[in-house]
Motif scaffolding. Structure first.
Motif, PDB file in Angstrom:
ATOM      1  N   MET A 188      -7.951 -28.360  16.160  1.00  0.00           N
ATOM      2  CA  MET A 188      -8.465 -27.427  15.160  1.00  0.00           C
ATOM      3  C   MET A 188      -9.738 -27.912  14.474  1.00  0.00           C
ATOM      4  O   MET A 188      -9.832 -27.886  13.245  1.00  0.00           O
ATOM      5  CB  MET A 188      -7.394 -27.128  14.107  1.00  0.00           C
ATOM      6  CG  MET A 188      -6.261 -26.305  14.655  1.00  0.00           C
ATOM      7  SD  MET A 188      -6.900 -24.811  15.445  1.00  0.00           S
ATOM      8  CE  MET A 188      -5.776 -23.611  14.890  1.00  0.00           C
ATOM      9  N   CYS A 189     -10.699 -28.393  15.257  1.00  0.00           N
ATOM     10  CA  CYS A 189     -12.027 -28.611  14.697  1.00  0.00           C
ATOM     11  C   CYS A 189     -12.490 -27.220  14.258  1.00  0.00           C
ATOM     12  O   CYS A 189     -12.322 -26.254  15.003  1.00  0.00           O
ATOM     13  CB  CYS A 189     -12.972 -29.174  15.744  1.00  0.00           C
ATOM     14  SG  CYS A 189     -12.395 -30.746  16.391  1.00  0.00           S
ATOM     15  N   THR A 190     -13.061 -27.119  13.068  1.00  0.00           N
ATOM     16  CA  THR A 190     -13.264 -25.780  12.506  1.00  0.00           C
ATOM     17  C   THR A 190     -14.285 -24.932  13.270  1.00  0.00           C
ATOM     18  O   THR A 190     -14.248 -23.717  13.207  1.00  0.00           O
ATOM     19  CB  THR A 190     -13.681 -25.865  11.018  1.00  0.00           C
ATOM     20  OG1 THR A 190     -14.856 -26.682  10.937  1.00  0.00           O
ATOM     21  CG2 THR A 190     -12.580 -26.459  10.163  1.00  0.00           C
ATOM     22  N   PHE A 191     -15.207 -25.592  13.997  1.00  0.00           N
ATOM     23  CA  PHE A 191     -16.239 -24.839  14.716  1.00  0.00           C
ATOM     24  C   PHE A 191     -15.757 -24.317  16.060  1.00  0.00           C
ATOM     25  O   PHE A 191     -16.438 -23.546  16.710  1.00  0.00           O
ATOM     26  CB  PHE A 191     -17.475 -25.735  14.955  1.00  0.00           C
ATOM     27  CG  PHE A 191     -17.150 -27.061  15.599  1.00  0.00           C
ATOM     28  CD1 PHE A 191     -16.918 -27.161  16.957  1.00  0.00           C
ATOM     29  CD2 PHE A 191     -17.060 -28.216  14.824  1.00  0.00           C
ATOM     30  CE1 PHE A 191     -16.597 -28.377  17.538  1.00  0.00           C
ATOM     31  CE2 PHE A 191     -16.749 -29.442  15.396  1.00  0.00           C
ATOM     32  CZ  PHE A 191     -16.515 -29.519  16.764  1.00  0.00           C
ATOM     33  N   CYS A 192     -14.581 -24.759  16.503  1.00  0.00           N
ATOM     34  CA  CYS A 192     -14.232 -24.632  17.920  1.00  0.00           C
ATOM     35  C   CYS A 192     -13.263 -23.491  18.234  1.00  0.00           C
ATOM     36  O   CYS A 192     -12.236 -23.313  17.583  1.00  0.00           O
ATOM     37  CB  CYS A 192     -13.641 -25.948  18.396  1.00  0.00           C
ATOM     38  SG  CYS A 192     -13.418 -25.981  20.175  1.00  0.00           S
ATOM     39  N   VAL A 193     -13.571 -22.766  19.274  1.00  0.00           N
ATOM     40  CA  VAL A 193     -12.768 -21.611  19.663  1.00  0.00           C
ATOM     41  C   VAL A 193     -11.663 -22.007  20.647  1.00  0.00           C
ATOM     42  O   VAL A 193     -10.723 -21.249  20.895  1.00  0.00           O
ATOM     43  CB  VAL A 193     -13.711 -20.511  20.239  1.00  0.00           C
ATOM     44  CG1 VAL A 193     -14.150 -20.845  21.661  1.00  0.00           C
ATOM     45  CG2 VAL A 193     -13.107 -19.138  20.164  1.00  0.00           C
ATOM     46  N   SER A 273     -12.649 -37.980  25.098  1.00  0.00           N
ATOM     47  CA  SER A 273     -11.890 -38.756  24.122  1.00  0.00           C
ATOM     48  C   SER A 273     -12.213 -38.289  22.714  1.00  0.00           C
ATOM     49  O   SER A 273     -13.369 -38.026  22.396  1.00  0.00           O
ATOM     50  CB  SER A 273     -12.263 -40.231  24.231  1.00  0.00           C
ATOM     51  OG  SER A 273     -11.771 -40.752  25.436  1.00  0.00           O
ATOM     52  N   HIS A 274     -11.187 -38.201  21.893  1.00  0.00           N
ATOM     53  CA  HIS A 274     -11.417 -37.907  20.474  1.00  0.00           C
ATOM     54  C   HIS A 274     -11.401 -39.240  19.732  1.00  0.00           C
ATOM     55  O   HIS A 274     -10.456 -40.010  19.888  1.00  0.00           O
ATOM     56  CB  HIS A 274     -10.317 -36.986  19.941  1.00  0.00           C
ATOM     57  CG  HIS A 274     -10.650 -36.370  18.610  1.00  0.00           C
ATOM     58  ND1 HIS A 274     -10.895 -37.137  17.488  1.00  0.00           N
ATOM     59  CD2 HIS A 274     -10.791 -35.083  18.211  1.00  0.00           C
ATOM     60  CE1 HIS A 274     -11.165 -36.334  16.463  1.00  0.00           C
ATOM     61  NE2 HIS A 274     -11.116 -35.086  16.880  1.00  0.00           N
ATOM     62  N   PRO A 275     -12.426 -39.524  18.930  1.00  0.00           N
ATOM     63  CA  PRO A 275     -12.494 -40.829  18.257  1.00  0.00           C
ATOM     64  C   PRO A 275     -11.214 -41.177  17.487  1.00  0.00           C
ATOM     65  O   PRO A 275     -10.844 -42.344  17.421  1.00  0.00           O
ATOM     66  CB  PRO A 275     -13.671 -40.668  17.289  1.00  0.00           C
ATOM     67  CG  PRO A 275     -14.501 -39.575  17.860  1.00  0.00           C
ATOM     68  CD  PRO A 275     -13.584 -38.666  18.618  1.00  0.00           C
TER      69      PRO A 275
HETATM   70 FE1  SF4 Z   1     -12.134 -30.149  18.703  1.00  0.00          FE
HETATM   71 FE2  SF4 Z   1     -12.679 -30.474  21.341  1.00  0.00          FE
HETATM   72 FE3  SF4 Z   1     -10.302 -29.473  20.573  1.00  0.00          FE
HETATM   73 FE4  SF4 Z   1     -12.541 -28.028  20.278  1.00  0.00          FE
HETATM   74  S1  SF4 Z   1     -11.613 -28.673  22.209  1.00  0.00           S
HETATM   75  S2  SF4 Z   1     -10.860 -28.273  18.774  1.00  0.00           S
HETATM   76  S3  SF4 Z   1     -14.053 -29.659  19.813  1.00  0.00           S
HETATM   77  S4  SF4 Z   1     -11.130 -31.550  20.138  1.00  0.00           S
END
Ligand code: SF4
Ligand code: 5AD
Length: 477
Positions: A188-193, A273-275
């Protein structure tokens, strides 16, 4: 033959790639399908699952849309531009369809999920709409569409991983293959669909992953890339019914180790990878196995703690820097790349400078850089105003790109005179007198074939003699 589009989204030159494997003779099939893919590697990998399902339904692949009975677009929604490209492409298919009324046109993937019935209403030529978790229902949907009905399935699933489907390798170089290890995303990164179009995160059965990787190696492949939106949160618990149950849960670190043990001659890569999730365990496994590539794609998105918080990335600037330090400490010489977004909501010049200084600190070898594109339905769209003017977004993006170009060149210059083990992927784009391969750090290197008898898929030692910002040039030893 239709043009292959090239657009700088996700995987650079592959956008809009149309594909068909050479091994299957289209003549043996009564009906033919044409598939074109957009977006991330995951989508390209999904197209291989779709191809497998279609072969079993009696369709053969063609690279020529004009001779197809079924045209499929596997679409991406991550930025508005990606969706516009697909819409434009659909209007081009209108011409083909008017010349061939029986032709079926289907939209797959993230756009299918996101705009569902709107596609059927607005784009009158679309007959089939299928979301990323519903590909198994394609044969039935095709049948419905052949009967003259519009056919839709955009149900998302909590379980579907297509674990038992052997993907048909489309457009592969026969050396490196992609293996999907999980689907969806919970971050749920806020920018991401993505969480809305690809659904909840789920991990694929570890044993089916190992089997697929081993099959690839047995067929001559020398490199596998394990794919997922967030590979470090891979977690699989074997069920009592699994033959290998009793071994306990499989984490990403243990999966990586299992794949690396297939053969020292099989290179292993992974993305993304997610940090927040990449652990020391993973770093130590990378260090331990020579054949696990020393390269991590670790998207930072922004260098400002305030913006990172608004993006819901759950780490700060300092925390990310400490992660970079840790990677450099445990795996000296590791390649690191990033994704960066310019001009997210409320971003100030100071936030932007924080991004530039963090890029400098991290010394990325490569970055995928974008300006923020508001996506309907995302948390950012609901919570924040997209308030940075496009001219400002683009100027900041250009500064980011310019800095990355300098960092990439510096990183390449550091390699001058060094010797790398290179896996040959094929002829260089410019000349069939030159080979193109990659170093463990994922850098592309081009070198003359000389008279030496090496082949695609061989490991060779190459000395770096020159470079551009994008490519190393070398000499075969
Ligand atoms: Fe965040 Fe990537 Fe998941 Fe999008 S796909 S919510 S950018 S981790
Ligand atoms: N606008 C711009 N870039 C985005 N990305 C994801 N969503 C957006 C958006 N709305 C970028 C992120 C991600 C990469 C795959 O695409 O950087 O890591």
């Amino acid at each position: 033959m239709l043009d292959v589009l090239t657009q700088k989204v996700h995987d650079e030159s592959r956008q809009g790639e149309a594909y068909a494997p050479f091994i299957n003779d289209p003549a043996q099939y009564q009906k033919k399908f044409y598939i074109e893919s957009y977006g991330c590697q995951m989508n390209f990998s999904d197209s291989e699952i779709v191809a497998s399902i279609l072969y079993n339904t009696g369709f053969g692949a063609t690279r020529n849309a004009e001779e197809a009975d079924l045209v499929l677009l596997n679409t991406c929604s991550i930025r508005e531009k990606a969706e516009q490209t697909v819409r434009k492409r659909l209007t081009e298919f209108r011409k083909i369809k008017s010349a061939k009324p029986g032709l079926l046109v289907g939209v797959l993937g993230c756009m299918a999920e996101r705009i569902k019935s709107k596609l059927l209403e607005e784009e009158q030529l679309v007959d089939i709409v299928v979301g990323p978790d519903a590909y198994r229902s394609l044969p039935g949907l095709i049948e419905e569409a052949e009967g003259g009905q519009k056919a839709v399935n955009v149900l998302l699933s909590r379980e579907e991983t297509y674990a038992d489907i052997s993907p048909v390798r489309l457009n592969s170089n026969g050396v490196s293959g992609f293996v999907s290890i999980m689907r969806g995303c919970n971050n749920m990164c806020t920018f991401c669909v993505v969480p809305f179009t690809r659904g909840r995160e789920r991990s694929r059965n570890a044993f089916s992953i190992i089997k697929e990787c081993r099959d690839l190696f047995d067929r001559g492949y020398k490199e596998v890339t394990l794919l997922g939106q967030n590979v470090d949160s891979y977690y699989f618990t074997p069920e009592a019914t699994d033959n290998n149950a009793g071994n306990g849960a499989v984490t990403f670190a243990s999966l990586l180790e299992m794949v690396a043990q297939i053969s020292p001659l099989l290179r292993v890569r992974f993305s993304t990878s997610h940090p927040k999730d990449i652990t020391d365990d993973v770093l130590y496994v990378i260090k331990k196995y020579e054949n696990i590539c020393k390269y991590i794609h670790l998207p930072v998105q922004s260098g400002s703690t305030r913006i990172l918080q608004m993006m819901n990335r759950t780490y700060t600037r300092e925390w990310y820097m400490a992660k970079i330090d840790r990677i450099r400490e445990i795996i000296p010489g590791c390649g690191i790349s990033s994704d960066i977004i310019a001009g997210f909501c409320t971003e100030t010049e100071e936030d932007h400078r924080d991004t530039l200084s963090l890029m400098e600190y991290s010394g990325y070898d490569l970055s995928y850089m974008f300006f923020y594109s508001e996506r309907p339905g995302t948390l950012a769209q609901r919570r924040y105003k997209d308030d940075i003017p496009e001219t400002v977004k683009k100027r900041r993006l250009q500064e980011i790109v310019d800095l990355q170009n300098r960092l990439s060149r510096q990183s390449n210059e550091k390699d001058l005179g060094k010797i790398f083990e290179v896996l040959i992927e094929g002829n260089s784009k410019k000349s069939d007198q030159d080979w193109m391969g990659r170093t463990s750090q994922n850098k592309v290197i081009v070198f003359s074939k000389k008279s030496a008898g090496c082949n695609k898929g061989d490991y060779v030692k190459v000395k770096v003699t020159d470079c551009t910002k994008a490519t190393l040039l070398g000499e075969l030893l």
